[in-house]
Design a protein around this motif. Structure first.
Motif, PDB file in Angstrom:
ATOM      1  N   ARG A  27      -6.326   3.511  -9.573  1.00 12.56           N
ATOM      2  CA  ARG A  27      -5.283   4.627  -8.338  1.00 12.56           C
ATOM      3  C   ARG A  27      -6.416   4.583  -6.771  1.00 12.56           C
ATOM      4  O   ARG A  27      -5.940   3.890  -5.829  1.00 12.56           O
ATOM      5  CB  ARG A  27      -4.809   5.843  -8.522  1.00 12.56           C
ATOM      6  CG  ARG A  27      -4.084   6.338  -7.485  1.00 12.56           C
ATOM      7  CD  ARG A  27      -3.019   6.762  -7.614  1.00 12.56           C
ATOM      8  NE  ARG A  27      -2.606   7.478  -6.124  1.00 12.56           N
ATOM      9  CZ  ARG A  27      -3.032   8.237  -5.373  1.00 12.56           C
ATOM     10  NH1 ARG A  27      -4.647   8.756  -5.083  1.00 12.56           N
ATOM     11  NH2 ARG A  27      -2.493   8.766  -4.562  1.00 12.56           N
ATOM     12  N   GLN A  28      -7.262   4.580  -7.578  1.00  7.78           N
ATOM     13  CA  GLN A  28      -8.313   5.465  -5.969  1.00  7.78           C
ATOM     14  C   GLN A  28      -8.864   3.861  -6.165  1.00  7.78           C
ATOM     15  O   GLN A  28      -9.017   3.668  -4.801  1.00  7.78           O
ATOM     16  CB  GLN A  28     -10.051   6.310  -6.096  1.00  7.78           C
ATOM     17  CG  GLN A  28      -8.866   7.700  -6.768  1.00  7.78           C
ATOM     18  CD  GLN A  28      -8.598   7.950  -5.737  1.00  7.78           C
ATOM     19  OE1 GLN A  28      -8.598   8.276  -4.444  1.00  7.78           O
ATOM     20  NE2 GLN A  28      -7.498   9.166  -5.867  1.00  7.78           N
ATOM     21  N   VAL A  29      -9.174   2.826  -7.061  1.00 11.37           N
ATOM     22  CA  VAL A  29      -9.355   1.454  -6.641  1.00 11.37           C
ATOM     23  C   VAL A  29      -8.879   0.819  -6.834  1.00 11.37           C
ATOM     24  O   VAL A  29      -9.074   0.244  -5.360  1.00 11.37           O
ATOM     25  CB  VAL A  29     -10.561   0.900  -7.880  1.00 11.37           C
ATOM     26  CG1 VAL A  29     -11.049  -0.611  -7.823  1.00 11.37           C
ATOM     27  CG2 VAL A  29     -11.357   2.326  -8.246  1.00 11.37           C
ATOM     28  N   LEU A  30      -7.412   0.598  -6.416  1.00  8.68           N
ATOM     29  CA  LEU A  30      -6.242   0.009  -6.407  1.00  8.68           C
ATOM     30  C   LEU A  30      -6.189   0.025  -5.086  1.00  8.68           C
ATOM     31  O   LEU A  30      -6.128  -0.361  -3.203  1.00  8.68           O
ATOM     32  CB  LEU A  30      -4.989   0.237  -6.665  1.00  8.68           C
ATOM     33  CG  LEU A  30      -4.439  -0.998  -6.917  1.00  8.68           C
ATOM     34  CD1 LEU A  30      -4.238  -1.924  -6.559  1.00  8.68           C
ATOM     35  CD2 LEU A  30      -2.807  -0.525  -7.352  1.00  8.68           C
ATOM     36  N   LEU A  31      -6.104   1.877  -4.006  1.00 16.72           N
ATOM     37  CA  LEU A  31      -5.673   1.679  -2.847  1.00 16.72           C
ATOM     38  C   LEU A  31      -7.236   1.600  -1.877  1.00 16.72           C
ATOM     39  O   LEU A  31      -7.046   1.522  -0.705  1.00 16.72           O
ATOM     40  CB  LEU A  31      -5.241   4.001  -3.003  1.00 16.72           C
ATOM     41  CG  LEU A  31      -3.946   3.759  -3.650  1.00 16.72           C
ATOM     42  CD1 LEU A  31      -4.361   5.560  -3.417  1.00 16.72           C
ATOM     43  CD2 LEU A  31      -2.777   3.452  -2.618  1.00 16.72           C
TER      44      LEU A  31
ATOM     45  N   GLN B 117       0.611  -1.381   0.254  1.00 15.47           N
ATOM     46  CA  GLN B 117       0.123  -0.180   0.103  1.00 15.47           C
ATOM     47  C   GLN B 117       1.187   1.159   0.180  1.00 15.47           C
ATOM     48  O   GLN B 117       0.696   2.203  -0.791  1.00 15.47           O
ATOM     49  CB  GLN B 117      -1.052   0.051   1.212  1.00 15.47           C
ATOM     50  CG  GLN B 117      -1.434   1.160   1.373  1.00 15.47           C
ATOM     51  CD  GLN B 117      -2.630   1.229   2.467  1.00 15.47           C
ATOM     52  OE1 GLN B 117      -2.176   1.543   3.546  1.00 15.47           O
ATOM     53  NE2 GLN B 117      -3.483   1.854   2.269  1.00 15.47           N
ATOM     54  N   PHE B 118       1.640   1.009   0.660  1.00 17.90           N
ATOM     55  CA  PHE B 118       2.962   2.738   0.929  1.00 17.90           C
ATOM     56  C   PHE B 118       3.625   2.249  -0.514  1.00 17.90           C
ATOM     57  O   PHE B 118       3.391   3.383  -1.304  1.00 17.90           O
ATOM     58  CB  PHE B 118       3.662   1.753   1.904  1.00 17.90           C
ATOM     59  CG  PHE B 118       3.072   2.826   3.183  1.00 17.90           C
ATOM     60  CD1 PHE B 118       3.003   4.121   3.370  1.00 17.90           C
ATOM     61  CD2 PHE B 118       3.143   1.608   3.731  1.00 17.90           C
ATOM     62  CE1 PHE B 118       2.109   4.512   4.654  1.00 17.90           C
ATOM     63  CE2 PHE B 118       2.127   2.193   6.004  1.00 17.90           C
ATOM     64  CZ  PHE B 118       2.439   3.493   5.660  1.00 17.90           C
ATOM     65  N   ALA B 119       3.653   1.248  -1.314  1.00 18.90           N
ATOM     66  CA  ALA B 119       4.431   1.531  -2.645  1.00 18.90           C
ATOM     67  C   ALA B 119       3.689   2.171  -3.447  1.00 18.90           C
ATOM     68  O   ALA B 119       4.154   2.908  -3.771  1.00 18.90           O
ATOM     69  CB  ALA B 119       5.225   0.093  -2.430  1.00 18.90           C
ATOM     70  N   VAL B 120       2.691   1.627  -3.369  1.00 17.74           N
ATOM     71  CA  VAL B 120       1.978   2.187  -4.575  1.00 17.74           C
ATOM     72  C   VAL B 120       1.431   3.445  -4.512  1.00 17.74           C
ATOM     73  O   VAL B 120       1.186   4.381  -5.313  1.00 17.74           O
ATOM     74  CB  VAL B 120       0.515   1.124  -4.417  1.00 17.74           C
ATOM     75  CG1 VAL B 120      -0.354   1.229  -5.310  1.00 17.74           C
ATOM     76  CG2 VAL B 120       0.420  -0.378  -4.666  1.00 17.74           C
ATOM     77  N   ARG B 121       1.072   3.864  -2.604  1.00 17.25           N
ATOM     78  CA  ARG B 121       1.149   5.472  -2.979  1.00 17.25           C
ATOM     79  C   ARG B 121       1.463   6.342  -3.257  1.00 17.25           C
ATOM     80  O   ARG B 121       1.658   7.409  -3.771  1.00 17.25           O
ATOM     81  CB  ARG B 121      -0.198   5.701  -0.993  1.00 17.25           C
ATOM     82  CG  ARG B 121      -0.280   6.836  -1.157  1.00 17.25           C
ATOM     83  CD  ARG B 121      -0.680   6.797   0.765  1.00 17.25           C
ATOM     84  NE  ARG B 121      -1.702   6.522   0.604  1.00 17.25           N
ATOM     85  CZ  ARG B 121      -2.981   6.290   0.724  1.00 17.25           C
ATOM     86  NH1 ARG B 121      -3.559   7.268   0.219  1.00 17.25           N
ATOM     87  NH2 ARG B 121      -3.728   5.214   1.203  1.00 17.25           N
ATOM     88  N   LEU B 122       3.182   6.180  -2.656  1.00 15.85           N
ATOM     89  CA  LEU B 122       4.241   7.139  -2.754  1.00 15.85           C
ATOM     90  C   LEU B 122       4.973   6.537  -4.438  1.00 15.85           C
ATOM     91  O   LEU B 122       5.080   7.662  -4.879  1.00 15.85           O
ATOM     92  CB  LEU B 122       5.515   6.775  -2.085  1.00 15.85           C
ATOM     93  CG  LEU B 122       5.201   6.765  -0.681  1.00 15.85           C
ATOM     94  CD1 LEU B 122       6.210   5.938   0.371  1.00 15.85           C
ATOM     95  CD2 LEU B 122       5.317   7.775  -0.735  1.00 15.85           C
ATOM     96  N   SER B 123       4.609   5.811  -5.242  1.00 16.81           N
ATOM     97  CA  SER B 123       5.151   5.536  -6.429  1.00 16.81           C
ATOM     98  C   SER B 123       4.207   6.527  -7.688  1.00 16.81           C
ATOM     99  O   SER B 123       4.220   6.731  -8.717  1.00 16.81           O
ATOM    100  CB  SER B 123       5.091   3.836  -7.096  1.00 16.81           C
ATOM    101  OG  SER B 123       4.735   2.807  -7.231  1.00 16.81           O
ATOM    102  N   THR B 124       2.598   6.437  -6.939  1.00 19.87           N
ATOM    103  CA  THR B 124       1.565   7.096  -8.141  1.00 19.87           C
ATOM    104  C   THR B 124       1.485   8.147  -7.757  1.00 19.87           C
ATOM    105  O   THR B 124       1.463   9.351  -8.645  1.00 19.87           O
ATOM    106  CB  THR B 124       0.343   6.266  -7.994  1.00 19.87           C
ATOM    107  OG1 THR B 124      -0.235   6.420  -6.518  1.00 19.87           O
ATOM    108  CG2 THR B 124       0.437   5.190  -7.954  1.00 19.87           C
ATOM    109  N   GLY B 125       1.970   9.030  -6.552  1.00 17.83           N
ATOM    110  CA  GLY B 125       2.217  10.253  -6.502  1.00 17.83           C
ATOM    111  C   GLY B 125       0.731  10.522  -5.644  1.00 17.83           C
ATOM    112  O   GLY B 125      -0.277  10.503  -6.945  1.00 17.83           O
ATOM    113  N   TYR B 126       0.493  11.497  -5.484  1.00 13.55           N
ATOM    114  CA  TYR B 126      -0.746  12.611  -4.752  1.00 13.55           C
ATOM    115  C   TYR B 126      -1.385  13.050  -6.360  1.00 13.55           C
ATOM    116  O   TYR B 126      -2.587  13.164  -6.051  1.00 13.55           O
ATOM    117  CB  TYR B 126      -0.827  13.715  -3.436  1.00 13.55           C
ATOM    118  CG  TYR B 126      -0.258  12.662  -2.436  1.00 13.55           C
ATOM    119  CD1 TYR B 126      -1.187  11.932  -1.583  1.00 13.55           C
ATOM    120  CD2 TYR B 126       1.161  12.141  -2.345  1.00 13.55           C
ATOM    121  CE1 TYR B 126      -0.704  11.293  -0.950  1.00 13.55           C
ATOM    122  CE2 TYR B 126       1.816  11.632  -0.790  1.00 13.55           C
ATOM    123  CZ  TYR B 126       0.823  10.697  -0.085  1.00 13.55           C
ATOM    124  OH  TYR B 126       1.277  10.173   1.143  1.00 13.55           O
TER     125      TYR B 126
END
Length: 398
Positions: A76-80, A60-69
């Motif tokens: 991205r929203q569905v995956l998170l 979760q942290f990796a996906v959130r940081l790699s995709t950027g805010y």
């Protein structure tokens, strides 16, 4: 495409690092905790849950940081959101595993494979019941937290609260029986009325408590059948618990014989029988005349054993042996029906028989100890004291 590849690589790398860290910690804890029961239970039961929770959290942290805010794509929203649900579920699994480890460690201190295991069975029953309640609460809270992550559920929360009173009443009425069984299960676990492996008599059946849950109790009948009863049965219906205070119990074998039976000789034969078998625990061996009506007398042999199973076999052995003894050695004492035809005034010579005089016994002769249930031995005296009422002292009874 570049952002997709970066996200996948970051997620895989985070998962690999988290799994490696958990595996290293697991091996170190297993090596250091060989002499610690708690550490060995943790490495055995909580390893998989900790690995899954750490891996999902790292992804979760990796996906959130790699995709950027700044990236607001829908995937991205569905995956998170899916990863958040996975983190909640994995965390609940980890908490359940840790609680199970603590409970198992506590149970390991109380052995149930010893003769006097009443306290251990009581603690085991309470811990098992608490485990079931804890798991149920964790599952409910986990589902609730997961539902609250959906915006639609949060939006209708106010409307649900306004009708909570009506819904609560309806739910209480619908779940009255279920909640009654749940509270009855908790009451049984902490009131010490019944425990796991207790020997009970319910619905005319003799067996032991095999399983005790929040909603039902499984009784293993002596012939390997299973009697399943709701837990509320044991709080609303009288039942027999043979092992509530101790495993040793008393049992009877009754005989209907003719008045000519030599009671003392039969009593001595009973004593010889129980002394020759390992089923008897040496506490109680009594033969008494309990009834003398209807043309026959009823004898009750009372014997004791160290457990309910041994008592069952001992009672069957006493019946078989004494029936054979009466048949082979005292056939005139077998049950019989008499009929006399004669003068109602009893004036015929054969209708009157002069009673025989019983031999005089010494004045100091007493009733033998094996003819008394409440007295004659230390166990009998203790039993007699237990049945003396509060207003009747032992000296007055004697």
């Amino acid at each position: 495409m570049h952002s997709y590849l970066v996200t996948v690589v970051a997620a895989l790398a985070a998962a690999a690092i988290a799994s490696a860290v958990v595996e290293v910690v697991h091996r170190l804890a297993r090596r250091w905790g060989r002499r610690s029961l708690l550490m060995s239970q943790l490495t055995q039961h909580a390893h998989r849950a900790a690995q899954v929770a750490a891996t999902v959290l790292a992804v979760q942290f990796a996906v959130r940081l790699s995709t950027g805010y700044a990236v607001g794509t829908a995937w991205r929203q569905v995956l998170l959101h899916l990863l958040v649900l996975a983190v909640i579920a994995a965390t609940a699994w980890l908490v359940t595993a840790l609680l199970a480890v603590v409970e198992d460690t506590a149970l390991a201190r109380f052995r149930v494979d010893v003769p006097d295991n009443r306290h251990a069975r009581r603690v085991r029953t309470q811990v098992v019941m608490l485990r079931r309640v804890t798991i149920a609460v964790i599952v409910v809270l986990t589902v609730g937290v997961m539902l609250m992550t959906f915006p639609a559920v949060r939006g209708i929360g106010a409307g649900v609260l306004t009708s909570a009173g009506v819904v609560g009443v309806v739910a209480a009425l619908a779940a009255q029986s279920l909640l009654g069984n749940v509270f009855a299960g908790l009451q049984l676990a902490f009131s010490d009325a019944v425990r796991l492996d207790d020997v009970v008599v319910v619905e005319g059946e003799w067996g032991r408590i095999e399983e005790l849950t929040l909603s039902y109790v499984v009784v293993q009948i002596w012939d390997d059948r299973r009697l399943i009863l709701p837990t509320s049965y044991f709080t609303s219906t009288p039942f027999q618990n043979w092992t509530r205070t101790e495993a040793a119990v008393l049992g009877t074998a009754e005989f209907e014989v003719d008045w000519s039976v030599p009671v003392q000789a039969m009593r001595e034969e009973l004593r010889r029988l129980v002394e020759s078998t390992e089923l008897w625990d040496g506490r109680v061996c009594v033969l008494q005349v309990t009834e003398a009506t209807g043309g026959m007398i009823k004898l009750r042999a009372l014997v004791s054993a160290a457990s309910a199973g041994a008592l069952w076999d001992l009672r069957c052995l006493v019946r078989e042996h004494l029936v054979a003894w009466v048949r082979d050695h005292r056939p005139t004492a077998m049950p019989r029906l008499r009929a006399e035809v004669g003068d109602g005034a009893a004036t015929l010579p054969w209708q009157w028989v002069q009673p025989r005089r019983s031999p005089r016994r010494p004045a100091e002769a007493e009733v033998p100890d094996d003819a008394r249930l409440f007295g004659g031995s230390d166990d009998g005296e203790a039993r007699s004291e237990a049945f003396v009422g509060p207003d009747e002292p032992a000296e007055a009874r004697r």
